[in-house]
Scaffold this active site. Structure first.
Site, PDB file in Angstrom:
ATOM      1  N   GLN A  91       0.857  -1.195   0.000  1.00  0.00           N
ATOM      2  CA  GLN A  91       0.000   0.000   0.000  1.00  0.00           C
ATOM      3  C   GLN A  91       0.883   1.233   0.000  1.00  0.00           C
ATOM      4  O   GLN A  91       0.393   2.347  -0.109  1.00  0.00           O
ATOM      5  CB  GLN A  91      -0.852   0.029   1.268  1.00  0.00           C
ATOM      6  CG  GLN A  91      -1.782  -1.150   1.415  1.00  0.00           C
ATOM      7  CD  GLN A  91      -2.359  -1.182   2.825  1.00  0.00           C
ATOM      8  OE1 GLN A  91      -3.339  -0.512   3.107  1.00  0.00           O
ATOM      9  NE2 GLN A  91      -1.768  -1.953   3.706  1.00  0.00           N
ATOM     10  N   ASN A  92       2.183   1.032   0.182  1.00  0.00           N
ATOM     11  CA  ASN A  92       3.081   2.179   0.332  1.00  0.00           C
ATOM     12  C   ASN A  92       3.451   2.761  -1.020  1.00  0.00           C
ATOM     13  O   ASN A  92       3.440   2.081  -2.039  1.00  0.00           O
ATOM     14  CB  ASN A  92       4.342   1.767   1.098  1.00  0.00           C
ATOM     15  CG  ASN A  92       4.001   1.369   2.520  1.00  0.00           C
ATOM     16  OD1 ASN A  92       2.920   1.684   2.998  1.00  0.00           O
ATOM     17  ND2 ASN A  92       4.908   0.674   3.174  1.00  0.00           N
TER      18      ASN A  92
ATOM     19  N   HIS B  19      -1.368   1.445  -4.374  1.00  0.00           N
ATOM     20  CA  HIS B  19      -1.735   2.870  -4.311  1.00  0.00           C
ATOM     21  C   HIS B  19      -0.835   3.747  -5.174  1.00  0.00           C
ATOM     22  O   HIS B  19      -0.831   4.966  -5.021  1.00  0.00           O
ATOM     23  CB  HIS B  19      -1.699   3.353  -2.846  1.00  0.00           C
ATOM     24  CG  HIS B  19      -2.760   2.738  -1.990  1.00  0.00           C
ATOM     25  ND1 HIS B  19      -2.671   2.636  -0.623  1.00  0.00           N
ATOM     26  CD2 HIS B  19      -3.967   2.179  -2.323  1.00  0.00           C
ATOM     27  CE1 HIS B  19      -3.767   2.046  -0.149  1.00  0.00           C
ATOM     28  NE2 HIS B  19      -4.558   1.761  -1.154  1.00  0.00           N
TER      29      HIS B  19
ATOM     30  N   CYS C  26       0.045  13.835 -15.669  1.00  0.00           N
ATOM     31  CA  CYS C  26      -0.828  14.929 -16.083  1.00  0.00           C
ATOM     32  C   CYS C  26      -2.243  14.366 -16.197  1.00  0.00           C
ATOM     33  O   CYS C  26      -2.480  13.416 -16.949  1.00  0.00           O
ATOM     34  CB  CYS C  26      -0.380  15.495 -17.433  1.00  0.00           C
ATOM     35  SG  CYS C  26      -1.565  16.709 -18.067  1.00  0.00           S
TER      36      CYS C  26
ATOM     37  N   CYS D 250      -3.583  15.017 -20.131  1.00  0.00           N
ATOM     38  CA  CYS D 250      -3.116  14.231 -21.283  1.00  0.00           C
ATOM     39  C   CYS D 250      -2.595  12.861 -20.872  1.00  0.00           C
ATOM     40  O   CYS D 250      -2.195  12.068 -21.716  1.00  0.00           O
ATOM     41  CB  CYS D 250      -2.057  14.991 -22.075  1.00  0.00           C
ATOM     42  SG  CYS D 250      -0.516  15.217 -21.188  1.00  0.00           S
TER      43      CYS D 250
ATOM     44  N   CYS E 197       2.611  20.425 -16.654  1.00  0.00           N
ATOM     45  CA  CYS E 197       2.814  19.556 -17.808  1.00  0.00           C
ATOM     46  C   CYS E 197       3.418  20.392 -18.935  1.00  0.00           C
ATOM     47  O   CYS E 197       2.887  21.467 -19.269  1.00  0.00           O
ATOM     48  CB  CYS E 197       1.465  18.977 -18.251  1.00  0.00           C
ATOM     49  SG  CYS E 197       1.591  18.009 -19.758  1.00  0.00           S
TER      50      CYS E 197
ATOM     51  N   GLY F  83       2.727  -4.624   9.112  1.00  0.00           N
ATOM     52  CA  GLY F  83       2.504  -3.214   9.425  1.00  0.00           C
ATOM     53  C   GLY F  83       1.318  -2.568   8.745  1.00  0.00           C
ATOM     54  O   GLY F  83       1.453  -1.515   8.128  1.00  0.00           O
TER      55      GLY F  83
ATOM     56  N   ASN G 230       3.208  -7.118  13.430  1.00  0.00           N
ATOM     57  CA  ASN G 230       2.752  -5.771  13.823  1.00  0.00           C
ATOM     58  C   ASN G 230       2.882  -5.685  15.343  1.00  0.00           C
ATOM     59  O   ASN G 230       2.452  -6.601  16.038  1.00  0.00           O
ATOM     60  CB  ASN G 230       1.281  -5.572  13.392  1.00  0.00           C
ATOM     61  CG  ASN G 230       0.831  -4.118  13.440  1.00  0.00           C
ATOM     62  OD1 ASN G 230       1.218  -3.363  14.339  1.00  0.00           O
ATOM     63  ND2 ASN G 230       0.005  -3.719  12.489  1.00  0.00           N
TER      64      ASN G 230
ATOM     65  N   ALA H 153       8.697  -4.619  12.476  1.00  0.00           N
ATOM     66  CA  ALA H 153       8.891  -5.387  11.245  1.00  0.00           C
ATOM     67  C   ALA H 153      10.347  -5.810  11.044  1.00  0.00           C
ATOM     68  O   ALA H 153      10.630  -6.973  10.738  1.00  0.00           O
ATOM     69  CB  ALA H 153       8.423  -4.544  10.054  1.00  0.00           C
TER      70      ALA H 153
HETATM   71  P1  NAD Z   1      -1.649   1.549   7.939  1.00  0.00           P
HETATM   72  O1  NAD Z   1      -2.891   0.796   7.717  1.00  0.00           O
HETATM   73  O2  NAD Z   1      -0.641   1.504   6.886  1.00  0.00           O
HETATM   74  O3  NAD Z   1      -1.063   1.039   9.377  1.00  0.00           O
HETATM   75  C1  NAD Z   1       0.123   1.297   9.990  1.00  0.00           C
HETATM   76  C2  NAD Z   1       0.357   0.072  10.913  1.00  0.00           C
HETATM   77  O4  NAD Z   1       1.756  -0.062  11.143  1.00  0.00           O
HETATM   78  C3  NAD Z   1      -0.300   0.116  12.299  1.00  0.00           C
HETATM   79  O5  NAD Z   1      -1.087  -1.044  12.488  1.00  0.00           O
HETATM   80  C4  NAD Z   1       0.884   0.102  13.279  1.00  0.00           C
HETATM   81  O6  NAD Z   1       0.615  -0.630  14.476  1.00  0.00           O
HETATM   82  C5  NAD Z   1       1.935  -0.588  12.456  1.00  0.00           C
HETATM   83  N1  NAD Z   1       3.327  -0.325  12.832  1.00  0.00           N
HETATM   84  C6  NAD Z   1       3.853   0.787  13.410  1.00  0.00           C
HETATM   85  N2  NAD Z   1       5.189   0.628  13.574  1.00  0.00           N
HETATM   86  C7  NAD Z   1       5.504  -0.577  13.074  1.00  0.00           C
HETATM   87  C8  NAD Z   1       6.717  -1.298  12.941  1.00  0.00           C
HETATM   88  N3  NAD Z   1       7.896  -0.794  13.321  1.00  0.00           N
HETATM   89  N4  NAD Z   1       6.679  -2.533  12.379  1.00  0.00           N
HETATM   90  C9  NAD Z   1       5.495  -3.071  11.971  1.00  0.00           C
HETATM   91  N5  NAD Z   1       4.324  -2.426  12.066  1.00  0.00           N
HETATM   92  C10 NAD Z   1       4.321  -1.202  12.617  1.00  0.00           C
HETATM   93  O7  NAD Z   1      -2.040   2.982   8.327  1.00  0.00           O
HETATM   94  P2  NAD Z   1      -1.936   4.402   7.714  1.00  0.00           P
HETATM   95  O8  NAD Z   1      -0.619   4.995   8.004  1.00  0.00           O
HETATM   96  O9  NAD Z   1      -3.155   5.102   8.140  1.00  0.00           O
HETATM   97  O10 NAD Z   1      -1.974   4.225   6.144  1.00  0.00           O
HETATM   98  C11 NAD Z   1      -3.003   4.561   5.315  1.00  0.00           C
HETATM   99  C12 NAD Z   1      -2.562   4.312   3.916  1.00  0.00           C
HETATM  100  O11 NAD Z   1      -1.530   5.230   3.541  1.00  0.00           O
HETATM  101  C13 NAD Z   1      -1.988   2.944   3.715  1.00  0.00           C
HETATM  102  O12 NAD Z   1      -2.296   2.556   2.424  1.00  0.00           O
HETATM  103  C14 NAD Z   1      -0.516   3.197   3.864  1.00  0.00           C
HETATM  104  O13 NAD Z   1       0.281   2.194   3.317  1.00  0.00           O
HETATM  105  C15 NAD Z   1      -0.355   4.563   3.190  1.00  0.00           C
HETATM  106  N6  NAD Z   1       0.849   5.209   3.737  1.00  0.00           N
HETATM  107  C16 NAD Z   1       2.015   4.931   3.119  1.00  0.00           C
HETATM  108  C17 NAD Z   1       3.184   5.428   3.641  1.00  0.00           C
HETATM  109  C18 NAD Z   1       4.459   5.060   2.916  1.00  0.00           C
HETATM  110  O14 NAD Z   1       4.460   4.969   1.681  1.00  0.00           O
HETATM  111  N7  NAD Z   1       5.538   4.817   3.676  1.00  0.00           N
HETATM  112  C19 NAD Z   1       3.178   6.206   4.804  1.00  0.00           C
HETATM  113  C20 NAD Z   1       1.952   6.492   5.406  1.00  0.00           C
HETATM  114  C21 NAD Z   1       0.775   5.960   4.870  1.00  0.00           C
END
Ligand code: NAD
Length: 246
Positions: free
Chosen positions: A101-102, A119, A127, A130, A148, A188, A214, A233
């Site tokens: 999701q990151n 995501h 853009c 286009c 753009c 996580g 987690n 993690a």
């Molecule tokens: P999320 O659903 O991604 O949850 C974060 C989770 O990480 C929590 O359950 C927390 O307990 C756990 N956590 C905290 N520290 C940890 C560690 N050291 N090891 C393992 N787990 C740990 O929550 P969100 O931040 O609300 O995200 C919403 C959306 O936004 C998601 O799709 C997320 O991936 C995205 N997002 C991405 C990034 C990124 O790209 N790094 C940063 C923030 C949010």
């Protein structure tokens, strides 16, 4: 926990198709906070800067925050032990895909090749008029908002905003991987973000064993998780890797 790590490593060694489903928690040890929770990014910033409708009419304002969060700050982050263990597992045939999701690109920087970005990714700009894509560069981040070169509309980061659909290819690949995996390692994630959270649920419905890493409980823990390994993690995945290769 030691015993559980041993059991998890045996399960992983036997599995012919394993996926990891990762959320913001995997990047916390790289210095990127999650959005939600105490010290989360939404404590400091207003989520409206990632709302598509708001961005459409206030692109320039949004870009000042977007640059600060996703490029000045996220841009300096490096993969941590957890990203690196997953990359080594892929190399050794122990992990077939990551559904993340990151948007921070840290899995790819760690060396993972099969990464379905549910995501999108912050490395590219798009853009909306286009549909041309552009690599992020110092030049286009120095001139806020980036425009753009073809039609001068304001470019948007190529990750999804609130109100946008999931990139279709990533969506399809993620659910295909979920349907055929024997083990799904959730790392996580709160499980609060849909439809992303349906990926591990789909894996479970198709018979996968669910390992969750987690430090806290999540919406997955008491619903689909078979084994919860509580801890950070980087630390838990390092223990798992040691046990797999000992
Ligand atoms: P999320 O659903 O991604 O949850 C974060 C989770 O990480 C929590 O359950 C927390 O307990 C756990 N956590 C905290 N520290 C940890 C560690 N050291 N090891 C393992 N787990 C740990 O929550 P969100 O931040 O609300 O995200 C919403 C959306 O936004 C998601 O799709 C997320 O991936 C995205 N997002 C991405 C990034 C990124 O790209 N790094 C940063 C923030 C949010």
């Amino acid at each position: 926990m030691n015993n559980e790590i041993k059991i998890a490593s045996t399960i992983l060694k036997k599995s012919k198709f394993t996926i990891a489903f990762t959320g913001a928690g995997i990047s916390v040890e790289s210095g990127i906070p999650p959005f939600r929770g105490v010290h989360g990014l939404w404590d400091k910033y207003d989520p409206k800067v990632l709302d598509l409708d708001y961005f459409d009419s206030n692109g320039e304002e949004c870009w000042y925050y977007i640059r600060e969060i996703f490029y000045d700050f996220f841009g300096k982050a490096q993969p941590n032990a957890a990203h690196k263990v997953l990359a080594r597992m892929e190399k050794h045939g122990l992990l077939q895909a990551i559904v993340t999701q990151n948007i921070d690109n840290l899995h790819q920087m760690a060396g993972s090749n099969v990464v379905h970005e549910f995501h999108g990714n912050s490395n590219k700009l798009v853009c909306m008029k286009c549909n041309e894509h552009f690599e992020v560069s110092e030049k286009n981040l120095n001139n806020i908002p980036p425009l753009c070169p073809y039609d001068h509309s304001i470019l948007k980061p190529d990750f999804i905003f609130f109100g946008e659909g999931i990139p279709p290819v990533a969506y399809q690949n993620s659910f295909e991987a979920a349907k055929k995996c024997e083990v799904c390692i959730i790392v996580g994630s709160t499980g609060e973000v849909t439809p992303a959270s349906y990926v591990p649920h789909t894996a479970k419905q198709h018979g996968a064993y669910i390992i969750e890493i987690n430090p806290e409980s999540s919406l997955f823990t008491n619903s689909i998780t078979d084994m919860h390994l509580p801890g950070k993690a980087g630390e838990v995945l390092a223990q798992l890797e040691n046990c797999i290769f000992e």
